[in-house]
Design an enzyme around this catalytic site. Structure first.
Site, PDB file in Angstrom:
ATOM      1  N   ASP A  75       0.843  -1.195   0.000  1.00 40.26           N
ATOM      2  CA  ASP A  75       0.000   0.000   0.000  1.00 40.26           C
ATOM      3  C   ASP A  75       0.879   1.245   0.000  1.00 40.26           C
ATOM      4  O   ASP A  75       2.025   1.222   0.469  1.00 40.26           O
ATOM      5  CB  ASP A  75      -0.973   0.013   1.175  1.00 40.26           C
ATOM      6  N   GLU A 139       0.105  -0.778   5.869  1.00 34.39           N
ATOM      7  CA  GLU A 139       1.205  -0.195   6.634  1.00 34.39           C
ATOM      8  C   GLU A 139       1.097   1.318   6.673  1.00 34.39           C
ATOM      9  O   GLU A 139       1.402   1.954   7.679  1.00 34.39           O
ATOM     10  CB  GLU A 139       2.546  -0.613   6.029  1.00 34.39           C
TER      11      GLU A 139
END
Length: 384
Positions: A75, A139
Site C-alpha cells: 500500500d 502499513e
C-alpha cells in the site's frame, strides 16, 4: 504476469507501481505477487482482515529447523496534487536510470527485490530450511489489520520466522549507509480543555480555556524527556496542533483542543509517558478550574535488536554489494518492524528514502538491482 526464475526486480517494481494501491486499496498488487510466488513453489495463503488484503508465503516445509523471513507492504500514501507531478504517478516511467511513481521508494521496490531474491535463491540453491514472505496492504494506514493480522495467522497455523528482515527504505542519502536495528516508540495525545464561554470585555464572567491549554502545552514541550540512551537519540515531544474554532475577537471560547506527538526511546514506555501526562493534566485542571479530556494512542513501543549475528550478516552483504559500511541506527519514524519484533529478531534494510511520500517519488534502477543482490547474499549467508 509470468515472471519465472531470474526474476527482474525492476520489471516487478514497475508492475507493482502500476497498481494504484493507495491505502487501503490493493488494486491487484498482491495478486501479482501471489501468482509469482505460487508459480515458484511457495505455499501462499491470504490473511485478510478488516477489508485489508495480506499475503503469507512460505517455501520449504513447515517446521523446518531454520526459517528466514521478509516483511513489507504494497500500500502507498495518496499522491496529493496530481498536477504537481512531472511524471505520471502510476506509470513507472524510467528516465535517465530513474523510475518515477508512487511507491517506487516506499516500498514496492523493496518488496520486488526480496521477492525476486527469494524466488531465484530457492530455485537455484534449494536451502535446508524455509523462506517466509509476509506482505501487507495496511502499513501506510491504521496498521491494525496488516502485519498484526499476518502474525495472528502465523500463530494460528504454527508458522514462524526465526529472523526477519523488513525491506523499508533505510538509507538517508547513499545506498548502503544505514541498517535499522530498532525504532523509537510513537504516541499521540489529544487534549480537549473545556471552560466557560463569555464576552471578552467581561473575562471574570467566563473561564477561558486557552490559558490553561497554553500552560499545558508549554509544560509538556518544555520538559527534557531524556538525554538519549546507548542506542537511541533523545526522545522528542512536538505540539502538532492547537485549535479553538473561534472566529470572533469579542468572545471567549468555551473550549479548545490540541495534540502532541511523542517519539520516545527505551528509557520510556507508553505507560510511563501516559502517567506523566496524566499528572500534568491534573495540575492544569485543578489550577485553572477547567475540564480536561485526553485521548492517548500508542502506535508502538520502542525496541532494539542488539547488534549481533543478524545485523553482522546484513552488514556483510551490504558492504560486499555496495562497498559501503552501514551504520547501525534507530533513527526515523515507525515501521512494521515494531510488530515483527514480538515474533523474532528483526532488522531493516532498504533503499535511499529521500523521495518517499513526496511528489515525483523515484528510485534508482541500479539501486533496485543492488538491493536484490544484497538480499540474495543474505540468504546465501544465512543458509550456508
Amino acid at each position: 504476469m509470468s515472471l519465472k526464475s531470474n526474476v527482474d526486480p525492476v520489471e516487478l517494481t514497475a508492475a507493482l507501481v502500476r497498481c494504484p494501491s493507495v491505502t487501503p486499496a490493493d488494486a491487484g498488487a498482491l495478486d501479482i505477487l501471489h501468482e509469482l510466488l505460487s508459480d515458484a513453489g511457495f505455499a501462499c495463503a491470504w490473511a485478510d482482515r478488516g477489508g485489508i488484503r495480506n499475503l503469507f508465503a512460505r517455501w520449504g516445509s513447515q517446521g523446518n529447523t531454520r526459517s528466514f523471513g521478509f516483511n513489507g507492504h504494497t500500500d502507498v500514501v495518496p499522491i496529493g496534487d496530481e498536477a504537481a507531478w512531472t511524471m505520471p504517478p502510476f506509470r513507472a516511467e524510467i528516465k535517465d536510470g530513474i523510475m518515477y511513481g508512487r511507491g517506487t521508494t516506499d516500498m514496492k521496490s523493496g518488496v520486488a527485490a526480496f521477492a525476486a531474491a527469494a524466488i531465484d535463491y530457492v530455485q537455484n540453491t534449494p536451502p535446508d530450511g524455509s523462506v517466509v514472505i509476509t506482505i501487507t496492504g495496511d502499513e501506510e494506514g491504521e496498521s491494525i489489520d496488516g502485519t498484526l493480522a499476518l502474525l495472528e495467522y502465523m500463530e494460528q497455523n504454527n508458522e514462524r520466522m526465526d529472523v526477519c528482515l523488513v525491506g523499508e527504505p533505510t538509507c538517508p542519502n547513499t545506498m548502503g549507509e544505514m541498517i535499522k536495528i530498532g525504532r523509537r516508540g510513537s504516541m499521540t495525545v489529544k487534549f480537549r480543555v473545556i471552560g466557560k464561554q463569555g464576552h471578552s470585555a467581561y473575562p471574570h464572567r467566563a473561564n477561558n480555556p486557552l490559558p490553561a491549554m497554553m500552560r499545558l502545552m508549554d509544560r509538556l514541550a518544555s520538559r527534557e524527556l531524556d538525554a538519549g540512551t546507548k542506542h537511541f537519540d533523545p526522545s522528542t515531544l512536538a505540539v502538532v496542533t492547537v485549535d479553538t474554532g473561534n472566529p470572533a475577537t469579542n468572545v471567549i471560547p468555551a473550549e479548545c483542543s490540541a495534540a502532541v506527538n511523542i517519539r520516545f526511546n527505551d528509557e520510556h514506555s507508553g505507560a510511563s509517558l501516559s502517567a506523566w501526562i496524566k499528572e500534568e493534566v491534573e495540575a492544569i485542571r485543578t489550577g485553572f478550574g477547567v475540564q480536561v479530556e485526553t485521548h492517548v494512542k500508542i502506535s508502538g513501543e520502542s525496541f532494539i535488536t542488539p547488534p549481533g549475528d543478524l545485523s553482522a550478516m546484513v552488514s556483510r552483504a551490504v558492504q560486499e554489494v555496495t562497498g559501503v559500511t552501514p551504520e547501525l541506527s534507530t533513527t526515523g519514524g515507525t515501521s512494521d518492524a515494531r510488530f515483527m519484533k514480538s515474533h523474532c529478531p528483526v532488522v531493516e534494510f532498504g533503499l535511499v528514502g529521500q523521495s518517499m511520500h513526496q511528489v515525483d517519488e523515484h528510485v534508482s534502477v541500479e539501486h533496485i538491482v543492488q538491493l536484490k543482490e544484497v538480499y540474495t547474499r543474505i540468504l546465501q549467508d544465512y543458509f550456508a
